[in-house]
Design an enzyme around this catalytic site. Sequence first.
Site, PDB file in Angstrom:
ATOM      1  N   SER A  53     -13.956 -25.732   6.985  1.00 31.64           N
ATOM      2  CA  SER A  53     -12.615 -25.324   6.568  1.00 31.64           C
ATOM      3  C   SER A  53     -12.105 -24.095   7.303  1.00 31.64           C
ATOM      4  O   SER A  53     -12.881 -23.200   7.654  1.00 31.64           O
ATOM      5  CB  SER A  53     -12.615 -25.024   5.065  1.00 31.64           C
ATOM      6  N   HIS A  79     -11.050 -25.343  -2.872  1.00 31.37           N
ATOM      7  CA  HIS A  79     -12.403 -25.906  -2.923  1.00 31.37           C
ATOM      8  C   HIS A  79     -13.255 -25.285  -4.025  1.00 31.37           C
ATOM      9  O   HIS A  79     -13.979 -26.000  -4.730  1.00 31.37           O
ATOM     10  CB  HIS A  79     -13.080 -25.753  -1.567  1.00 31.37           C
TER      11      HIS A  79
END
Length: 431
Positions: free
Chosen positions: A308, A370
Amino acid sequence: MLRPAPKVSAPRTTQERLKATLRHDEEAMSPRMLRQSLKELQAIVDPLVSEVEGGRRAQAMMDWYASATPPHRRDLWLLMSERFVADPQHVKQAQAQFAAAVGTPDEAAAEVLYRRATVSPRRRLLQRFSANPDGVRFLVDMRAEFQPQLKTDKRLLALDVEMEYMFSTWFDVGFLDLQRITWDSPASLVEKLIKYEAVHDIRSWSDVKNRLDSDRRCYGFFHPRLPGEPLIFVEVALMNEIAASITPLLDESAEPADLDKATTAIFYSISNTQTGLKGVSFGDSLIKRVVETLKQEFPRLKTFATLSPIPGLRGWLAKNAPAELVKTWERVDELAEGAPERRTLMGWAARYLGEELHNGKPLDPVARFHLGNGARVERLNWAADPSAKGLKQSHGLMVNYLYDLKRLDKHRALLAQGKIPIAAAIKDLYL
């Protein structure tokens, strides 16, 4: 002698404009036109007309809107936001009745009356539009169109909040269909991936073909009222280890990975596609559904993680890190592996991801997503995204979030206590 700046008057409310005879220079619709538009909106929700007639009137308004100028559209938004509110007297009366009924056998019935009194006619208006085959698309696009104006015109907030509430119901994940997107999907759908990709720009058709190769998976959520239009999609790489860099994943010349040896699924891009659905959550359900789907297809998969970006890191460093270090990090590509400035940057990044909260939630938007789904901060990766965008966001750093399927609830509980779940490797980087 300086003359005082001319006083700028506040914009008139639609109520003031409806009572007027002349329009101000900054107003698109004249009072007469505004009154006519309000009358046409009210006719859509007239309780004396059938659903069919109400839908016909909604279609007529949609046809007008299609050719209306942006200023005229804005006046329509203001009418929908300001003139379709719940009757304050009914609300006040129902609230008093409910308060008096608390603790008595009449409490439940009084609560129902209170809830009904607070429902605005605006909701019924949106429902009439949505009954049209193209109505949901129309409303989603409308909300997307006025999103940029919300910061400067609070009069639109009521309409925005009402639409977000309605969309959360209409686009509940129970009504969504998970579909795999492949190279054999319709070209129009593959083009949507190119258009909406928000993390790593798709540069060409060969680039998108690489992302849909045999060792990749791409899944999207679809709604029956928006056929062929993914609401959100995720790109996955199947590997035998946690990825440390985006470069090999985007390498179009690389050979596909051996699926028989794949033990790890890397979620390397998640993109929402509809600005008009802002505030409607799809991501957590999408990841869960994709994990379940991948486990069925590839039972050998044991590790589910992300690669990410860290979009808020560089801006945070500019505000919080010592100026001399920030200046050094501008030449991050020149830092040798053992350079102390490199170790320092990793330490500051670990602190940003592992400690920085805002209103009890992770400061970084991707981390917030997340970690809110139950993942933990697993590993920081140096020079993982050397693109101009990666350098601008985070000096090229990327992070792996690990989805440990047995500890998702535990991690959520920690986060609820204001503690960010992190791996030992992240804590070891703290300065």
